[in-house]
Design a protein around this motif. Structure first.
Motif, PDB file in Angstrom:
ATOM      1  N   SER A 236     -98.660 -47.746 120.824  1.00  0.00           N
ATOM      2  CA  SER A 236     -98.703 -47.803 119.183  1.00  0.00           C
ATOM      3  C   SER A 236     -99.982 -46.889 118.892  1.00  0.00           C
ATOM      4  O   SER A 236    -100.772 -46.510 119.702  1.00  0.00           O
TER       5      SER A 236
ATOM      6  N   LYS B 257    -103.216 -47.194 115.787  1.00  0.00           N
ATOM      7  CA  LYS B 257    -103.732 -47.954 114.783  1.00  0.00           C
ATOM      8  C   LYS B 257    -104.954 -47.098 113.965  1.00  0.00           C
ATOM      9  O   LYS B 257    -105.388 -46.332 114.737  1.00  0.00           O
ATOM     10  N   LYS B 258    -105.197 -47.527 112.833  1.00  0.00           N
ATOM     11  CA  LYS B 258    -106.179 -46.780 112.264  1.00  0.00           C
ATOM     12  C   LYS B 258    -107.561 -47.238 112.671  1.00  0.00           C
ATOM     13  O   LYS B 258    -107.566 -48.468 112.964  1.00  0.00           O
TER      14      LYS B 258
ATOM     15  N   MET C 176    -107.658 -42.555 113.998  1.00  0.00           N
ATOM     16  CA  MET C 176    -106.714 -43.178 114.719  1.00  0.00           C
ATOM     17  C   MET C 176    -106.871 -43.446 116.089  1.00  0.00           C
ATOM     18  O   MET C 176    -107.682 -42.712 116.703  1.00  0.00           O
ATOM     19  N   GLU C 177    -106.344 -44.358 116.578  1.00  0.00           N
ATOM     20  CA  GLU C 177    -106.547 -44.741 117.990  1.00  0.00           C
ATOM     21  C   GLU C 177    -105.213 -45.235 118.759  1.00  0.00           C
ATOM     22  O   GLU C 177    -104.302 -45.735 118.056  1.00  0.00           O
ATOM     23  N   TYR C 178    -105.018 -44.724 119.792  1.00  0.00           N
ATOM     24  CA  TYR C 178    -103.829 -45.102 120.680  1.00  0.00           C
ATOM     25  C   TYR C 178    -104.108 -46.629 121.225  1.00  0.00           C
ATOM     26  O   TYR C 178    -105.143 -47.081 121.611  1.00  0.00           O
ATOM     27  N   GLU C 179    -102.818 -47.445 121.136  1.00  0.00           N
ATOM     28  CA  GLU C 179    -103.147 -48.747 121.512  1.00  0.00           C
ATOM     29  C   GLU C 179    -101.908 -49.194 122.532  1.00  0.00           C
ATOM     30  O   GLU C 179    -100.798 -48.513 122.346  1.00  0.00           O
TER      31      GLU C 179
ATOM     32  N   ASP D  37     -93.651 -47.987 119.391  1.00  0.00           N
ATOM     33  CA  ASP D  37     -93.712 -48.556 118.057  1.00  0.00           C
ATOM     34  C   ASP D  37     -93.047 -47.238 117.085  1.00  0.00           C
ATOM     35  O   ASP D  37     -93.585 -46.250 116.979  1.00  0.00           O
TER      36      ASP D  37
ATOM     37  N   ALA E 164     -95.153 -45.176 115.178  1.00  0.00           N
ATOM     38  CA  ALA E 164     -96.021 -44.255 115.704  1.00  0.00           C
ATOM     39  C   ALA E 164     -95.148 -42.908 116.056  1.00  0.00           C
ATOM     40  O   ALA E 164     -95.648 -42.185 116.452  1.00  0.00           O
TER      41      ALA E 164
ATOM     42  N   SER F  59    -111.075 -41.907 119.552  1.00  0.00           N
ATOM     43  CA  SER F  59    -110.131 -41.741 118.533  1.00  0.00           C
ATOM     44  C   SER F  59    -109.919 -40.360 118.308  1.00  0.00           C
ATOM     45  O   SER F  59    -110.357 -39.508 119.003  1.00  0.00           O
TER      46      SER F  59
END
Length: 127
Positions: free
Chosen positions: A33, A35-36, A42-45, A69, A72, A108
């Protein structure tokens, strides 16, 4: 036919299988996913999946399952997920055509949503 959101290299699939094997019988795969956060926005999770979300997009390669997700998906469409081991860093790497920039530390990224019309034209031209 829809677009496959993410593809896996052999190295990424191998690492996902290793993670699943080391995580116990409930582990089914991993989930990607965004995330901010971070300097670029943004960052990959990446997280472990024990109970897949039926809304997630599933990519499977040689027994390695990666769920994406749905929030995403437009930002990850066309992304190749790889796994690299270097002198300074070991981890998943996302070769994402929707990435417009990244911060200096590499933690990020800035992403734009994929242009579905352009992807459809490219697919048509290739066939």
């Amino acid at each position: 036919m829809g677009f496959q959101v993410i593809t896996l290299t052999d190295a990424a699939a191998g690492r996902v299988r290793e993670i699943i094997a080391a995580s116990g019988p409930d582990a089914k795969g991993i989930r990607v996913s965004i995330k901010k956060g971070g300097c670029a926005g943004m960052e990959y999770e990446v997280g472990l999946v024990s109970e897949p979300n039926p809304r997630d997009d599933l990519t499977e390669r040689d027994g390695a399952c990666v769920w994406v997700d749905p929030a995403a998906s437009l930002y990850l469409l066309g992304t190749e997920m790889d796994f690299e081991v270097t002198k300074l860093k070991t981890g998943f790497v996302f070769n994402n055509p929707n990435q417009t920039s990244a911060c200096g530390c590499g933690e990020s990224v800035e992403l734009k949503a994929a242009d579905l019309a352009e992807l459809a034209k490219a697919r048509e031209a290739a066939h």
